[in-house]
Design a protein around this motif. Structure first.
Motif, mmCIF file in Angstrom:
data_model
loop_
_atom_site.group_PDB
_atom_site.id
_atom_site.type_symbol
_atom_site.label_atom_id
_atom_site.label_comp_id
_atom_site.label_asym_id
_atom_site.label_seq_id
_atom_site.Cartn_x
_atom_site.Cartn_y
_atom_site.Cartn_z
ATOM 1 N N ASN A 1 0.696 -1.348 -0.060
ATOM 2 C CA ASN A 1 -0.159 0.094 -0.018
ATOM 3 C C ASN A 1 0.898 1.236 0.008
ATOM 4 O OD1 ASN A 1 -2.644 -1.085 -0.136
ATOM 5 N ND2 ASN A 1 -2.727 -1.257 2.023
ATOM 6 N N HIS A 2 1.981 1.143 0.901
ATOM 7 C CA HIS A 2 2.865 2.295 0.849
ATOM 8 C C HIS A 2 3.382 2.441 -0.622
ATOM 9 C CE1 HIS A 2 2.321 4.258 4.772
ATOM 10 N NE2 HIS A 2 2.380 2.845 5.243
ATOM 11 N N ALA B 1 1.056 3.919 -3.193
ATOM 12 C CA ALA B 1 0.582 5.330 -2.670
ATOM 13 C C ALA B 1 1.881 6.482 -2.863
ATOM 14 C CB ALA B 1 0.042 5.422 -1.411
ATOM 15 N N GLY B 2 3.128 5.552 -2.835
ATOM 16 C CA GLY B 2 4.324 6.727 -2.756
ATOM 17 C C GLY B 2 4.585 7.289 -1.611
ATOM 18 N N THR B 3 4.000 6.573 -0.536
ATOM 19 C CA THR B 3 4.177 7.098 0.992
ATOM 20 C C THR B 3 5.030 6.349 1.672
ATOM 21 O OG1 THR B 3 2.360 5.842 1.812
ATOM 22 C CG2 THR B 3 1.860 8.060 0.721
ATOM 23 N N LEU B 4 5.646 7.120 2.705
ATOM 24 C CA LEU B 4 6.514 6.361 3.772
ATOM 25 C C LEU B 4 5.688 6.045 4.904
ATOM 26 C CD1 LEU B 4 9.634 8.862 3.650
ATOM 27 C CD2 LEU B 4 9.305 6.560 2.722
ATOM 28 N N SER C 1 4.632 5.573 8.961
ATOM 29 C CA SER C 1 5.051 6.119 10.056
ATOM 30 C C SER C 1 5.859 5.681 10.998
ATOM 31 C CB SER C 1 3.520 6.446 10.647
ATOM 32 O OG SER C 1 2.925 5.297 11.052
#
Length: 93
Positions: free
Chosen positions: A23-24, A27-30, A32
Motif C-alpha cells: 500500500n505504501h 501510494a508513494g508514501t512512507l 509512520s
C-alpha cells in the motif's frame, strides 16, 4: 524458543506486513514511526515460532523420526499457525 506470550501466526504476519508495504509503495508514501514499530513487533513476535519450527524440522531430517520429535513438530506447527494446539486440517474449517 517459542513465543510464550501467545502463539503468533507466521503466515498472517507476512500477509499483513506485505499488504501494508505494498500500500505504501503504491501510494508513494512512507510508513509512520508507529507503523514501523508495529511491523517490527510483529516480526519479533513471529520469529521465535518460525525458528522453533525450523529447528524441529531439522531435527527430524538430521536425526530421524521419534514420537517425541513428532510431538515437538505438532506443537511447533500449531504455534506457527497461531494456535495453542494442533488441529488436523479436516477439523480447521
Amino acid at each position: 524458543m517459542l513465543n510464550k506470550k501467545r502463539p503468533w501466526d507466521i503466515a498472517e504476519t507476512l500477509q499483513f506486513l506485505s499488504f501494508d508495504i505494498v500500500n505504501h509503495l503504491s501510494a508513494g508514501t512512507l510508513p509512520s514511526n508507529e507503523e514501523i514499530r508495529r511491523w517490527l513487533d510483529s516480526i519479533n513476535n513471529a520469529a521465535p515460532n518460525y525458528w522453533a519450527l525450523e529447528l524441529v524440522c531439522e531435527d527430524l531430517v538430521e536425526d530421524g523420526v521419534t514420537e517425541a520429535r513428532m510431538q515437538a513438530l505438532k506443537n511447533a506447527l500449531a504455534h506457527a499457525q497461531g494456535q495453542n494446539e494442533y488441529w488436523p486440517r479436516k477439523d480447521r474449517w
